[in-house]
Design a protein around this motif. Sequence first.
Motif, PDB file in Angstrom:
ATOM      1  N   GLU A  14      -2.999   8.285 -18.431  1.00  8.73           N
ATOM      2  CA  GLU A  14      -4.355   8.395 -19.203  1.00  8.73           C
ATOM      3  C   GLU A  14      -5.276   9.125 -18.650  1.00  8.73           C
ATOM      4  OE1 GLU A  14      -6.157   5.592 -22.645  1.00  8.73           O
ATOM      5  OE2 GLU A  14      -6.293   4.666 -20.387  1.00  8.73           O
ATOM      6  N   SER A  15      -5.631   8.848 -17.507  1.00  7.08           N
ATOM      7  CA  SER A  15      -6.386   9.312 -16.345  1.00  7.08           C
ATOM      8  C   SER A  15      -6.272   8.941 -14.986  1.00  7.08           C
ATOM      9  CB  SER A  15      -7.906   8.812 -16.971  1.00  7.08           C
ATOM     10  OG  SER A  15      -8.011   7.564 -16.017  1.00  7.08           O
ATOM     11  N   GLU A  16      -7.104   9.528 -14.151  1.00 12.59           N
ATOM     12  CA  GLU A  16      -7.011   9.064 -12.497  1.00 12.59           C
ATOM     13  C   GLU A  16      -7.076   7.671 -12.399  1.00 12.59           C
ATOM     14  OE1 GLU A  16      -5.909  11.441 -10.102  1.00 12.59           O
ATOM     15  OE2 GLU A  16      -5.508  12.551 -11.842  1.00 12.59           O
ATOM     16  N   PHE A  17      -7.967   6.968 -13.118  1.00 16.00           N
ATOM     17  CA  PHE A  17      -8.460   5.793 -12.731  1.00 16.00           C
ATOM     18  C   PHE A  17      -8.058   4.791 -13.847  1.00 16.00           C
ATOM     19  CE2 PHE A  17     -11.832   8.377 -14.240  1.00 16.00           C
ATOM     20  CZ  PHE A  17     -11.947   7.747 -15.620  1.00 16.00           C
ATOM     21  N   SER A  18      -7.375   4.871 -14.837  1.00 16.96           N
ATOM     22  CA  SER A  18      -6.925   4.049 -15.374  1.00 16.96           C
ATOM     23  C   SER A  18      -5.739   2.987 -14.770  1.00 16.96           C
ATOM     24  CB  SER A  18      -5.947   4.574 -16.942  1.00 16.96           C
ATOM     25  OG  SER A  18      -6.980   5.382 -17.647  1.00 16.96           O
ATOM     26  N   LEU A  19      -5.805   1.702 -15.280  1.00 21.30           N
ATOM     27  CA  LEU A  19      -4.868   0.683 -14.798  1.00 21.30           C
ATOM     28  C   LEU A  19      -3.614   1.361 -14.539  1.00 21.30           C
ATOM     29  CD1 LEU A  19      -4.481  -2.227 -14.164  1.00 21.30           C
ATOM     30  CD2 LEU A  19      -3.445  -2.673 -16.285  1.00 21.30           C
ATOM     31  N   LEU A  20      -3.239   1.332 -13.294  1.00 19.64           N
ATOM     32  CA  LEU A  20      -1.665   1.806 -12.591  1.00 19.64           C
ATOM     33  C   LEU A  20      -1.005   0.627 -12.987  1.00 19.64           C
ATOM     34  CD1 LEU A  20      -0.478   3.983 -11.230  1.00 19.64           C
ATOM     35  CD2 LEU A  20      -0.947   2.876  -8.774  1.00 19.64           C
ATOM     36  N   ARG A  21       0.180   1.029 -13.517  1.00 20.66           N
ATOM     37  CA  ARG A  21       1.203   0.046 -13.977  1.00 20.66           C
ATOM     38  C   ARG A  21       2.344   0.134 -13.376  1.00 20.66           C
ATOM     39  NH1 ARG A  21      -0.178  -2.462 -18.827  1.00 20.66           N
ATOM     40  NH2 ARG A  21      -1.954  -1.589 -19.688  1.00 20.66           N
ATOM     41  N   THR A  22       2.798   1.619 -13.126  1.00 19.33           N
ATOM     42  CA  THR A  22       4.211   1.868 -12.420  1.00 19.33           C
ATOM     43  C   THR A  22       3.995   3.206 -11.639  1.00 19.33           C
ATOM     44  OG1 THR A  22       5.561   0.853 -14.328  1.00 19.33           O
ATOM     45  CG2 THR A  22       6.561   2.487 -12.656  1.00 19.33           C
ATOM     46  N   VAL A  23       4.324   3.242 -10.333  1.00 24.37           N
ATOM     47  CA  VAL A  23       3.834   4.572  -9.358  1.00 24.37           C
ATOM     48  C   VAL A  23       5.155   4.782  -8.745  1.00 24.37           C
ATOM     49  CG1 VAL A  23       3.014   3.087  -7.441  1.00 24.37           C
ATOM     50  CG2 VAL A  23       2.326   5.307  -8.065  1.00 24.37           C
ATOM     51  N   VAL A  24       5.506   6.020  -8.535  1.00 24.82           N
ATOM     52  CA  VAL A  24       6.496   6.477  -7.356  1.00 24.82           C
ATOM     53  C   VAL A  24       5.833   6.635  -6.117  1.00 24.82           C
ATOM     54  CG1 VAL A  24       8.199   8.293  -6.938  1.00 24.82           C
ATOM     55  CG2 VAL A  24       7.839   7.532  -9.345  1.00 24.82           C
ATOM     56  N   ASN A 277      -8.959  11.522  -0.783  1.00 26.46           N
ATOM     57  CA  ASN A 277      -7.770  11.020  -1.262  1.00 26.46           C
ATOM     58  C   ASN A 277      -7.267   9.879  -1.295  1.00 26.46           C
ATOM     59  OD1 ASN A 277      -4.506  11.793  -0.756  1.00 26.46           O
ATOM     60  ND2 ASN A 277      -5.668  13.615  -1.713  1.00 26.46           N
ATOM     61  N   GLY A 278      -8.382   8.973  -1.799  1.00 30.64           N
ATOM     62  CA  GLY A 278      -7.730   7.615  -1.844  1.00 30.64           C
ATOM     63  C   GLY A 278      -7.092   7.426  -3.157  1.00 30.64           C
ATOM     64  N   LEU A 279      -6.635   6.195  -3.479  1.00 28.46           N
ATOM     65  CA  LEU A 279      -5.936   6.023  -4.783  1.00 28.46           C
ATOM     66  C   LEU A 279      -6.697   4.859  -5.620  1.00 28.46           C
ATOM     67  CD1 LEU A 279      -3.170   6.373  -6.368  1.00 28.46           C
ATOM     68  CD2 LEU A 279      -2.492   4.423  -5.121  1.00 28.46           C
ATOM     69  N   PRO A 280      -7.039   5.203  -6.795  1.00 22.92           N
ATOM     70  CA  PRO A 280      -7.766   4.066  -7.656  1.00 22.92           C
ATOM     71  C   PRO A 280      -6.259   3.337  -8.368  1.00 22.92           C
ATOM     72  CG  PRO A 280      -8.594   6.285  -8.049  1.00 22.92           C
ATOM     73  CD  PRO A 280      -7.582   6.645  -7.166  1.00 22.92           C
ATOM     74  N   ILE A 281      -6.643   2.173  -8.274  1.00 20.64           N
ATOM     75  CA  ILE A 281      -5.601   1.474  -8.992  1.00 20.64           C
ATOM     76  C   ILE A 281      -5.664   0.605 -10.231  1.00 20.64           C
ATOM     77  CG2 ILE A 281      -4.285   0.964  -7.018  1.00 20.64           C
ATOM     78  CD1 ILE A 281      -5.235  -1.609  -6.642  1.00 20.64           C
ATOM     79  N   PRO A 283      -9.908   0.985 -12.663  1.00 20.95           N
ATOM     80  CA  PRO A 283     -11.345   1.171 -12.729  1.00 20.95           C
ATOM     81  C   PRO A 283     -12.180   0.424 -11.626  1.00 20.95           C
ATOM     82  CG  PRO A 283     -10.676   1.058 -15.047  1.00 20.95           C
ATOM     83  CD  PRO A 283      -9.665   0.523 -14.023  1.00 20.95           C
ATOM     84  N   ASP A 284     -11.606  -0.620 -11.219  1.00 26.69           N
ATOM     85  CA  ASP A 284     -12.433  -1.523 -10.390  1.00 26.69           C
ATOM     86  C   ASP A 284     -12.028  -1.586  -8.982  1.00 26.69           C
ATOM     87  OD1 ASP A 284     -14.296  -2.199 -12.647  1.00 26.69           O
ATOM     88  OD2 ASP A 284     -12.480  -3.319 -13.572  1.00 26.69           O
ATOM     89  N   ALA A 285     -10.620  -0.943  -8.524  1.00 26.28           N
ATOM     90  CA  ALA A 285     -10.310  -1.278  -7.362  1.00 26.28           C
ATOM     91  C   ALA A 285      -9.710   0.119  -6.919  1.00 26.28           C
ATOM     92  CB  ALA A 285      -8.918  -2.283  -7.529  1.00 26.28           C
ATOM     93  N   TYR A 286      -9.761  -0.059  -5.588  1.00 26.87           N
ATOM     94  CA  TYR A 286      -9.389   1.581  -4.870  1.00 26.87           C
ATOM     95  C   TYR A 286      -8.803   1.179  -3.558  1.00 26.87           C
ATOM     96  CZ  TYR A 286     -10.669   6.266  -3.211  1.00 26.87           C
ATOM     97  OH  TYR A 286     -10.748   7.700  -2.994  1.00 26.87           O
ATOM     98  N   ILE A 287      -7.989   2.155  -3.186  1.00 26.54           N
ATOM     99  CA  ILE A 287      -7.041   2.048  -1.676  1.00 26.54           C
ATOM    100  C   ILE A 287      -7.686   3.334  -0.919  1.00 26.54           C
ATOM    101  CG2 ILE A 287      -5.077   1.793  -0.672  1.00 26.54           C
ATOM    102  CD1 ILE A 287      -3.766   0.611  -3.033  1.00 26.54           C
ATOM    103  N   THR A 288      -7.992   3.034   0.227  1.00 25.55           N
ATOM    104  CA  THR A 288      -8.291   4.046   1.181  1.00 25.55           C
ATOM    105  C   THR A 288      -8.078   3.446   2.637  1.00 25.55           C
ATOM    106  OG1 THR A 288      -9.997   5.686   1.878  1.00 25.55           O
ATOM    107  CG2 THR A 288     -10.835   3.600   1.415  1.00 25.55           C
ATOM    108  N   ASP A 289      -8.226   4.483   3.533  1.00 24.37           N
ATOM    109  CA  ASP A 289      -8.085   4.336   4.919  1.00 24.37           C
ATOM    110  C   ASP A 289      -9.022   3.497   5.758  1.00 24.37           C
ATOM    111  OD1 ASP A 289      -7.602   4.910   8.035  1.00 24.37           O
ATOM    112  OD2 ASP A 289      -5.824   5.860   7.110  1.00 24.37           O
ATOM    113  N   PRO A 290      -8.802   2.769   6.677  1.00 22.18           N
ATOM    114  CA  PRO A 290     -10.047   2.193   7.161  1.00 22.18           C
ATOM    115  C   PRO A 290     -10.850   3.092   8.087  1.00 22.18           C
ATOM    116  CG  PRO A 290      -7.896   1.272   8.307  1.00 22.18           C
ATOM    117  CD  PRO A 290      -7.674   2.110   7.029  1.00 22.18           C
TER     118      PRO A 290
END
Length: 332
Positions: A14-24, A277-281, A283-290
């Motif tokens: 749906e979008s870059e930041f919608s709830l991520l359910r399944t990922v490769v 180049n982080g990863l939204p999982i 709309p409220d959570a995001y993964i990045t490098d320290p």
Amino acid sequence: MVEKPSVATAVYTESEFSLLRTVVLAQSEFRAPDDLQDADPALGFLDGSDRESVLAMRGKTLAEAFPARQEAWERERDALKSMLQRHGIEVVRPRLMTEAEKAAAGTAGYSNFFVRDPWFTVGGNVIEGCPRFRHRRLEVLPSRPVLKERAFGSDAAYVALPAPELPDPEGTDGPGPFLEGGDVLVFGKHVFVGRSGLASDDAGHRWLSEYLRPQGYTVEQVPLQPHVLHLDCALGLVREGLLLVCEERLTEGVPGALADWDRVAVSEEEARALGTNGLPISPDAYITDPAFRRIGDELTRRGITVEYVDFTVSRSLGGSFRCSTQPLARFA
């Protein structure tokens, strides 16, 4: 027109930041071309020490040239897998490349390391693109079993970009079409496609626009500075109304559809290290490098929960969290 599916049969972004359910999540295979040179465009987006490391791999796999780095690389991807699973996300992996595929790649080298680029999802469409660099031309093959299993039997359309024309005698890549998932950002029915000259081209943008237009999509090209590999190396959509951007990398500025969004400014130095180049999982959570604590702190101040995974080796090869993943199901 493909409608949003049920959760049980979901293949839909749906979008870059919608709830991520399944990922490769990508594997960690890379063999550098035999004829790799310092001036090669495939190195133009890397910093000096990272460039030298890849040059030292000429004609070798990373595992052969730097066994300890290979092990660290695989641990990074395993750590990301664990993080995703802790958030309830289904993680699927491509297979490893076969010996026949490696042999077919020949002296051009091969890669199976950044699953974002050889194919991508827009709405209910699974689309095989075409990478420009020759060592990436076979990279879609390890994902094919996943795509067949998930797309076939679902409501998703599974299509492929036309094969690019042959390179010319002078050795340039030829007229394409080229289209890579790192250049494709999805925001509902608005899709942004980057173009710097290193990856996606006008022909790839036109093909995607013509394919998606009957489904009600607008596909907008976003010009990039010539040293920027992909759009996601300059711009990241965190949630609706909030983005990360290195404006120096966008030759015509932030696209009009995003102009009034809150912006976390990313410096050229941070962007070159893949700070966008982080990863939204969600709309409220995001993964990045320290390495990007400053950026993470800015997101935290805006109400985003930020998770950190060390991705040093992946980033040294020109890709980070978004590059290493491709959603199969991402919707509210």
